[in-house]
Design a protein around this motif. Structure first.
Motif, PDB file in Angstrom:
ATOM      1  N   GLU A   1       0.818  -1.217   0.000  1.00  0.00           N
ATOM      2  CA  GLU A   1       0.000   0.000   0.000  1.00  0.00           C
ATOM      3  C   GLU A   1       0.853   1.268   0.000  1.00  0.00           C
ATOM      4  O   GLU A   1       0.401   2.320  -0.455  1.00  0.00           O
ATOM      5  CB  GLU A   1      -0.927  -0.013   1.215  1.00  0.00           C
ATOM      6  CG  GLU A   1      -2.066  -1.018   1.093  1.00  0.00           C
ATOM      7  CD  GLU A   1      -2.875  -1.145   2.366  1.00  0.00           C
ATOM      8  OE1 GLU A   1      -2.496  -0.505   3.376  1.00  0.00           O
ATOM      9  OE2 GLU A   1      -3.878  -1.877   2.364  1.00  0.00           O
TER      10      GLU A   1
ATOM     11  N   ALA B   1      -3.858  -5.152  -2.633  1.00  0.00           N
ATOM     12  CA  ALA B   1      -3.312  -3.898  -2.120  1.00  0.00           C
ATOM     13  C   ALA B   1      -2.714  -3.022  -3.219  1.00  0.00           C
ATOM     14  O   ALA B   1      -2.257  -1.915  -2.942  1.00  0.00           O
ATOM     15  CB  ALA B   1      -2.257  -4.191  -1.052  1.00  0.00           C
ATOM     16  N   THR B   2      -2.709  -3.501  -4.461  1.00  0.00           N
ATOM     17  CA  THR B   2      -2.157  -2.729  -5.563  1.00  0.00           C
ATOM     18  C   THR B   2      -3.099  -2.773  -6.758  1.00  0.00           C
ATOM     19  O   THR B   2      -3.845  -3.744  -6.936  1.00  0.00           O
ATOM     20  CB  THR B   2      -0.774  -3.265  -5.983  1.00  0.00           C
ATOM     21  OG1 THR B   2      -0.289  -2.500  -7.098  1.00  0.00           O
ATOM     22  CG2 THR B   2      -0.833  -4.732  -6.382  1.00  0.00           C
TER      23      THR B   2
END
Length: 342
Positions: free
Chosen positions: A170, A208-209
């Protein structure tokens, strides 16, 4: 028609000058870990290493540029060994080769440290129109390489490592691709109790990406149950070792159980100093595609089968150029075949 991308799983060999300089700067303790309190001279040396890594990749013509992980003395264990809640234990053999790392013993809660994000930000500052690729150990591999002295339960520990890596991701600067390196997924496959959780933790890190996520495995072929569960993870590609692993087993699972819309092919030997011919590597790309007749991939990543820190620098540099040239040859051949079919 597939987009053929030349890239690497990172973890490059240090240049000889850097080995000498860093050995002197670190009091001749070659395996000493440099953490957030490293001196300015050491930090400057690693900045120079990073710049050299980026320049090498740019000169070779790779489609994705990695930071190179010059500071990762403990290899895939690095993101834990620099953490405040981790104490480094004794020297442990890195899988079945002659490389070693210091056992990261987790003694407290894991939270995001920002260490890898800082490295990636420094690499991003060096890029012009190049495309950044982030590299991390996958959660299952990182948990496998570590010793839990805090959570007390294998599943809880793996879950915590997944949360830790998701927090790291993150904080990353903008990146096009994330390679999660998961050799343990095939060398020490999750047992029945962990199969579902192992896939879930990879899914959590991937979520998270916004980048394309590749789960890169190497050294061995998949076990069937582990592969089937991995297919539940929301990732863009799975990577297969077509140098050292049993290729027939991997192809069997791909054809029987399917795979993702993209694929990563480990086709250049990351441990052998023999430099492959680019045309031969391009033929291997075509051969793998032919073995998977039911699927046309959106993107095919062409990579070394393992990290390349095992190689002398000149051999590693030569293999970077081979990857880029092979991807170009394979792309031209694929375009020509598509035109004929049309």
């Amino acid at each position: 028609m597939t987009d053929i991308v030349a890239t690497t799983p990172g973890l490059y060999p240090l240049p000889d000058w850097a080995k000498d300089d860093l050995s002197d700067l670190k009091g001749h303790q070659k395996h000493d870990l440099i953490d957030g309190d490293e001196g300015a001279a050491v930090a400057d040396a690693y900045d120079d290493v990073r710049a050299e890594f980026v320049a090498d990749q740019r000169d070779a013509g790779l489609d994705r540029i990695v930071e190179g992980q010059g500071r990762w003395d403990d290899m895939l264990a690095h993101p834990l060994t620099v953490h405040d809640s981790v104490e480094t234990g004794g020297i442990v053999r890195y899988y079945d080769n002659n490389n070693f790392y210091r056992d990261p013993r987790v003694v407290g809660d894991l939270d995001a440290s920002g260490d890898v994000a800082a490295e990636l930000s420094a690499a991003a500052d060096l890029l012009d129109n190049d495309v950044l690729q982030a590299v991390l150990p996958g959660p299952y591999t990182l948990a496998d390489l570590a010793t839990d002295e805090h959570y007390g339960d294998e599943a809880e520990f793996l879950d915590a490592v997944g949360d830790f890596l998701a927090g790291e991701v993150e904080a990353f600067p903008a990146h096009e691709t994330l390679f999660l390196l998961e050799p343990s997924y095939v060398t020490n496959a999750p047992d029945d109790d962990l199969n579902e959780l192992a896939s879930e933790t990879i899914d959590r890190v991937a979520a998270a990406t916004d980048a394309d996520v590749v789960v890169q495995t190497y050294w061995e072929a998949f076990e069937e149950t582990a592969y089937a569960h991995l297919m539940d993870a929301d990732v863009d590609a799975v990577g297969f070792d077509f140098v050292a692993a049993d290729r027939d087993t991997n192809l069997e699972y791909i054809n029987e159980l399917g795979t993702k819309a993209d694929i990563a092919l480990g086709l250049v030997d990351g441990q052998n100093t023999l430099v492959e011919d680019a045309g031969t590597v391009a033929e291997r790309v075509d051969w793998v595609h032919d073995q998977i007749p039911a699927q046309e991939f959106d993107t095919t990543y062409v990579t070394p089968n393992t990290e390349t820190f095992y190689l002398p620098v000149n051999k590693q540099q030569a293999k970077l150029s081979v990857l880029a040239e092979a991807a170009d040859i394979a792309a031209d051949a694929d375009a020509a075949e598509t035109e004929v079919e049309a």
